[in-house]
Design a protein around this motif. Structure first.
Motif, PDB file in Angstrom:
ATOM      1  N   PRO A  55       0.790  -1.233   0.000  1.00 52.89           N
ATOM      2  CA  PRO A  55       0.000   0.000   0.000  1.00 52.89           C
ATOM      3  C   PRO A  55       0.827   1.290   0.000  1.00 52.89           C
ATOM      4  O   PRO A  55       0.487   2.238  -0.696  1.00 52.89           O
ATOM      5  N   ASP A  56       1.939   1.327   0.774  1.00 50.67           N
ATOM      6  CA  ASP A  56       2.691   2.595   0.830  1.00 50.67           C
ATOM      7  C   ASP A  56       3.462   2.888  -0.457  1.00 50.67           C
ATOM      8  O   ASP A  56       4.063   3.948  -0.595  1.00 50.67           O
ATOM      9  N   GLN A  57       3.445   1.943  -1.389  1.00 50.53           N
ATOM     10  CA  GLN A  57       4.066   2.189  -2.699  1.00 50.53           C
ATOM     11  C   GLN A  57       3.018   2.567  -3.745  1.00 50.53           C
ATOM     12  O   GLN A  57       3.337   2.687  -4.925  1.00 50.53           O
ATOM     13  N   LEU A  58       1.773   2.709  -3.291  1.00 45.63           N
ATOM     14  CA  LEU A  58       0.680   3.010  -4.220  1.00 45.63           C
ATOM     15  C   LEU A  58       0.130   4.413  -3.958  1.00 45.63           C
ATOM     16  O   LEU A  58       0.132   4.891  -2.819  1.00 45.63           O
ATOM     17  N   SER A  59      -0.360   5.040  -4.997  1.00 46.14           N
ATOM     18  CA  SER A  59      -1.022   6.341  -4.846  1.00 46.14           C
ATOM     19  C   SER A  59      -2.380   6.152  -4.176  1.00 46.14           C
ATOM     20  O   SER A  59      -2.878   5.020  -4.062  1.00 46.14           O
ATOM     21  N   GLY A  60      -3.004   7.256  -3.763  1.00 44.27           N
ATOM     22  CA  GLY A  60      -4.325   7.188  -3.147  1.00 44.27           C
ATOM     23  C   GLY A  60      -5.346   6.510  -4.049  1.00 44.27           C
ATOM     24  O   GLY A  60      -6.120   5.662  -3.617  1.00 44.27           O
ATOM     25  N   GLY A  61      -5.323   6.867  -5.325  1.00 45.71           N
ATOM     26  CA  GLY A  61      -6.266   6.279  -6.274  1.00 45.71           C
ATOM     27  C   GLY A  61      -6.048   4.787  -6.437  1.00 45.71           C
ATOM     28  O   GLY A  61      -7.002   4.007  -6.523  1.00 45.71           O
ATOM     29  N   GLU A  62      -4.774   4.403  -6.457  1.00 49.17           N
ATOM     30  CA  GLU A  62      -4.465   2.974  -6.588  1.00 49.17           C
ATOM     31  C   GLU A  62      -4.891   2.208  -5.345  1.00 49.17           C
ATOM     32  O   GLU A  62      -5.431   1.096  -5.438  1.00 49.17           O
ATOM     33  N   GLN A  63      -4.671   2.802  -4.168  1.00 45.29           N
ATOM     34  CA  GLN A  63      -5.114   2.135  -2.935  1.00 45.29           C
ATOM     35  C   GLN A  63      -6.632   1.975  -2.932  1.00 45.29           C
ATOM     36  O   GLN A  63      -7.153   0.930  -2.517  1.00 45.29           O
ATOM     37  N   GLN A  64      -7.343   2.989  -3.405  1.00 45.55           N
ATOM     38  CA  GLN A  64      -8.802   2.889  -3.436  1.00 45.55           C
ATOM     39  C   GLN A  64      -9.237   1.799  -4.423  1.00 45.55           C
ATOM     40  O   GLN A  64     -10.199   1.080  -4.184  1.00 45.55           O
ATOM     41  N   ARG A  65      -8.488   1.667  -5.526  1.00 45.16           N
ATOM     42  CA  ARG A  65      -8.831   0.612  -6.489  1.00 45.16           C
ATOM     43  C   ARG A  65      -8.571  -0.778  -5.916  1.00 45.16           C
ATOM     44  O   ARG A  65      -9.320  -1.724  -6.190  1.00 45.16           O
ATOM     45  N   VAL A  66      -7.517  -0.907  -5.087  1.00 48.35           N
ATOM     46  CA  VAL A  66      -7.270  -2.179  -4.396  1.00 48.35           C
ATOM     47  C   VAL A  66      -8.438  -2.483  -3.455  1.00 48.35           C
ATOM     48  O   VAL A  66      -8.959  -3.604  -3.429  1.00 48.35           O
ATOM     49  N   LEU A  84      -9.866  11.543  -3.094  1.00 44.47           N
ATOM     50  CA  LEU A  84      -9.220  11.420  -4.403  1.00 44.47           C
ATOM     51  C   LEU A  84      -9.387  12.689  -5.230  1.00 44.47           C
ATOM     52  O   LEU A  84     -10.356  13.426  -5.081  1.00 44.47           O
ATOM     53  N   ASP A  85      -8.441  12.911  -6.116  1.00 43.78           N
ATOM     54  CA  ASP A  85      -8.608  14.030  -7.035  1.00 43.78           C
ATOM     55  C   ASP A  85      -9.771  13.711  -7.981  1.00 43.78           C
ATOM     56  O   ASP A  85     -10.213  12.569  -8.076  1.00 43.78           O
ATOM     57  N   SER A  86     -10.272  14.726  -8.698  1.00 41.15           N
ATOM     58  CA  SER A  86     -11.550  14.532  -9.392  1.00 41.15           C
ATOM     59  C   SER A  86     -11.453  13.512 -10.525  1.00 41.15           C
ATOM     60  O   SER A  86     -12.392  12.743 -10.743  1.00 41.15           O
ATOM     61  N   ASN A  87     -10.328  13.436 -11.221  1.00 41.84           N
ATOM     62  CA  ASN A  87     -10.203  12.437 -12.295  1.00 41.84           C
ATOM     63  C   ASN A  87     -10.195  11.023 -11.743  1.00 41.84           C
ATOM     64  O   ASN A  87     -10.847  10.123 -12.280  1.00 41.84           O
ATOM     65  N   THR A  88      -9.450  10.825 -10.638  1.00 41.88           N
ATOM     66  CA  THR A  88      -9.388   9.493 -10.029  1.00 41.88           C
ATOM     67  C   THR A  88     -10.752   9.128  -9.467  1.00 41.88           C
ATOM     68  O   THR A  88     -11.210   7.992  -9.598  1.00 41.88           O
ATOM     69  N   GLY A  89     -11.421  10.111  -8.863  1.00 42.03           N
ATOM     70  CA  GLY A  89     -12.762   9.877  -8.324  1.00 42.03           C
ATOM     71  C   GLY A  89     -13.727   9.456  -9.411  1.00 42.03           C
ATOM     72  O   GLY A  89     -14.529   8.533  -9.230  1.00 42.03           O
TER      73      GLY A  89
END
Ligand code: ADP
Ligand code: ADP
Length: 234
Positions: A141-152, A174-179
């Motif tokens: 998890p600490d190697q992943l961005s916020g968006g990637e963690q949410q996708r996990v 999340l930023d709006s694109n990732t959201g």
């Protein structure tokens, strides 16, 4: 057919000598293949409603029916089983285990159920492709961005193919694109798996992916709105 149905939900919290009326008689339902957003100001009871729908907390009054079974009629162990069988949860703070890789986190519900991860390899591969984490499978998890963690977290909620997916502010951090990408994934999962999806959100852009929006105010339904997804611009 409603897979999730709640009638006249009441929830009171005791805060010292004060009583907080978090929910004051809320009716709610979600059918298979239906995407419902719950909106409303802070403190209006959105999280409380989601927790009651998922059997994470018991109502002070009223009933929750999960796949035709009344939750209050079950003991703790039965309720836990019913929950595991039918519901996937996604929260705003991803609750990933820091020592496990992305794919190990996704497989966690399988391990908890005492099933063999090897039997879920195909499903795991499909989900990892669905959420676009092919290059991140072995990352922690600490190697992943916020968006990637949410996708996990989303893939983990979907690995058991739950009939119902409950998400509390899944795009909140999340930023709006990732959201937007996360909401598109939820929409696709709802359509492809014929799931009932219930999302609590502050964000009208996120709620626009739903079929229906339920607005809460002061623990009551203020308004219900039907959206026409078919007519929405692509
Ligand atoms: P929302 O998700 O819309 O912000 P909540 O469901 O979190 O609203 O809260 C509804 C009301 O219940 C608020 O007044 C809140 O302060 C209160 N509340 C929520 N959880 C608790 C709790 N565990 N103990 C006491 N009061 C709570
Ligand atoms: P997204 O918006 O899709 O979540 P970001 O633009 O935040 O992605 O991140 C881009 C890339 O940077 C990601 O693929 C991720 O691997 C890497 N990254 C982001 N945050 C961190 C971090 N805290 N630690 C390590 N890598 C990170």
């Amino acid at each position: 057919m409603s897979v999730l149905q709640a009638s006249q939900l009441i929830k009171r919290y005791q805060l010292g000598v004060h009583e907080v009326n978090a929910l004051n008689g809320v009716d709610f339902e979600a059918a298979a293949g239906e995407f419902v957003a719950i909106m409303g100001p802070s403190g209006s009871g959105k999280s409380t409603l989601l927790h009651l729908l998922g059997g994470l907390d018991a109502p002070t009054g009223g009933t929750v029916m999960l796949a035709g079974q009344e939750l209050s009629g079950l003991n703790d162990q039965q309720a836990t089983l019913a929950r595991r069988r039918s519901i996937g949860f996604v929260f705003q703070f991803f609750n990933l285990l820091p020592t496990l890789s992305a794919e190990e986190n996704i497989l966690l519900p399988i391990l908890i159920d005492g099933k063999k991860p090897a039997e879920f390899k195909e499903r795991l591969d499909q989900l990892i492709a669905l959420v676009g984490l092919e290059e991140r499978r072995t990352h922690k998890p600490d190697q992943l961005s916020g968006g990637e963690q949410q996708r996990v977290a989303l893939a983990r909620a979907l690995i058991t193919q739950p009939a119902i997916l409950l998400a509390d502010e899944p795009t909140g951090n999340l930023d709006s694109n990732t959201g937007k990408a996360i909401m598109e994934l939820l929409r696709r999962s709802c359509d492809d798996l014929n799931q009932a999806i219930v999302v609590v959100t502050h964000d009208a852009r996120a709620a626009a992916f739903a079929d229906r929006v339920v607005f809460l105010r002061d623990g009551q339904v203020e308004r219900r709105l039907q959206l026409a997804q078919d007519e929405a611009p692509a």
